[in-house]
Write a protein that holds these residues in place. Structure first.
Motif, PDB file in Angstrom:
ATOM      1  N   SER A  27      -4.080   2.823  -4.474  1.00  0.00           N
ATOM      2  CA  SER A  27      -4.018   3.221  -3.063  1.00  0.00           C
ATOM      3  C   SER A  27      -4.923   4.435  -2.853  1.00  0.00           C
ATOM      4  O   SER A  27      -5.339   5.090  -3.822  1.00  0.00           O
ATOM      5  N   THR A  65      -7.728  14.643   2.624  1.00  0.00           N
ATOM      6  CA  THR A  65      -6.707  13.696   3.100  1.00  0.00           C
ATOM      7  C   THR A  65      -7.142  12.937   4.346  1.00  0.00           C
ATOM      8  O   THR A  65      -6.379  12.145   4.882  1.00  0.00           O
ATOM      9  N   LEU A  72      -7.002   9.073   4.346  1.00  0.00           N
ATOM     10  CA  LEU A  72      -5.761   8.471   3.842  1.00  0.00           C
ATOM     11  C   LEU A  72      -4.852   7.992   4.968  1.00  0.00           C
ATOM     12  O   LEU A  72      -4.821   8.585   6.050  1.00  0.00           O
ATOM     13  N   ASP A  73      -4.108   6.919   4.686  1.00  0.00           N
ATOM     14  CA  ASP A  73      -3.035   6.548   5.596  1.00  0.00           C
ATOM     15  C   ASP A  73      -2.017   7.679   5.598  1.00  0.00           C
ATOM     16  O   ASP A  73      -1.811   8.344   4.576  1.00  0.00           O
ATOM     17  N   PRO A  74      -1.361   7.884   6.747  1.00  0.00           N
ATOM     18  CA  PRO A  74      -0.475   9.057   6.892  1.00  0.00           C
ATOM     19  C   PRO A  74       0.575   9.190   5.794  1.00  0.00           C
ATOM     20  O   PRO A  74       0.872  10.299   5.350  1.00  0.00           O
ATOM     21  N   GLU A  75       1.094   8.078   5.327  1.00  0.00           N
ATOM     22  CA  GLU A  75       2.183   8.176   4.342  1.00  0.00           C
ATOM     23  C   GLU A  75       1.686   8.661   2.976  1.00  0.00           C
ATOM     24  O   GLU A  75       2.487   8.956   2.097  1.00  0.00           O
TER      25      GLU A  75
END
Ligand code: ADP
Ligand code: MG
Length: 242
Positions: free
Chosen positions: A140, A166, A169-172
């Motif tokens: 990921s 960051t 990146l996807d928020p999670e």
């Protein structure tokens, strides 16, 4: 002790003056966060600090070594400065283990087993020890970025530069990467971080720099910058992002 210093640092691309004489002193163990609008020169400033960009004027001084002096062995100094990019930049054809051991094996002349031991320690420190044999494409974004951090640490740098680590990146997945960075900061690493994560800036920065149009507009503690910004441009920017 001053770890990294820029003096009247200037950078132009052709006729475009991107950095207009920047003065900064970063102390050993300090975490400096750079914020500012897109296009203000944040990435260029970071890239000039380790001479990924040739500077057009002024100086970059690391541990009393003038990196801009033509006599300076740039590669030696650069080994001391790790960098983490928004787009990870892992080598896709190498396993996680080989991504991490490549530079120290080539440049520090350590053995295969020493390299692997070092890599496993670093992977543990970012919570990625079970992915040593994986390839980047199977990871990921958050995992890739934690490997990129481990890889940068493998040269045992004493300054780490982060350019929006960051933002892709996807928020999670943002939290796991910021967590690895916080740990590093708490261990005393000197860090210069370009980020839009204002929570991280508020919590971890010793000082925050607000940049606009190639200039340092304001420098202060998180309390000063977030609660009592003095410059109107700083206030405008914070109104938009907070
Ligand atoms: P930021 O990281 O704050 O968004 P950058 O440092 O990436 O800003 O860019 C600052 C300015 O310099 C922008 O106008 C950008 O288009 C320009 N720039 C950056 N890199 C180059 C380059 N290699 N060639 C020409 N212009 C560039
Ligand atoms: Mg940038």
């Amino acid at each position: 002790m001053i770890k990294l210093k820029t003096e009247q640092l200037k950078k132009s691309f052709g006729n475009l003056e991107v950095l207009k004489g920047l003065d900064l002193e970063v102390k050993e163990g300090e975490v400096v966060v750079i914020i500012g609008p897109s296009g203000s020169g944040k990435s260029t400033f970071l890239r000039c600090m380790n001479l990924l960009e040739e500077v057009s004027g002024g100086k970059v001084i690391v541990d009393d070594h003038d990196l801009t002096d033509p006599a300076q062995n740039i590669n030696k100094v650069r080994e001391n400065i790790g960098m983490v990019f928004q787009q990870f930049n892992l080598f896709p054809h190498l396993s996680v283990m080989d991504n991490i051991t490549l530079a120290p094996r080539q440049l520090l002349n350590i053995s295969k087993s020493e390299g692997e031991k070092l890599a496993m320690e670093l992977l543990e420190s970012v919570g990625m020890e079970d992915k040593a044999d994986a390839y980047p494409s199977s990871l990921s974004g958050g995992q890739k970025q934690r490997v990129a951090i481990a890889r940068a640490l493998a040269m045992d740098p004493d300054i780490m530069l982060f350019d929006e680590p960051t933002s892709a990146l996807d928020p999670e997945m943002v939290g796991e990467v910021l967590g690895a960075m916080k740990k590093l900061a708490q261990e005393g690493m000197t860090m210069i971080v370009v980020t839009h994560e204002m929570g991280f800036a508020r919590e971890m920065a010793d000082r925050i720099i607000f940049m606009d149009e190639g200039q340092i507009v304001e420098i202060g503690t998180p309390e000063q910058i977030f609660n009592h910004p003095e410059n109107e441009r700083t206030r405008d920017f914070l109104d938009k992002v907070l």
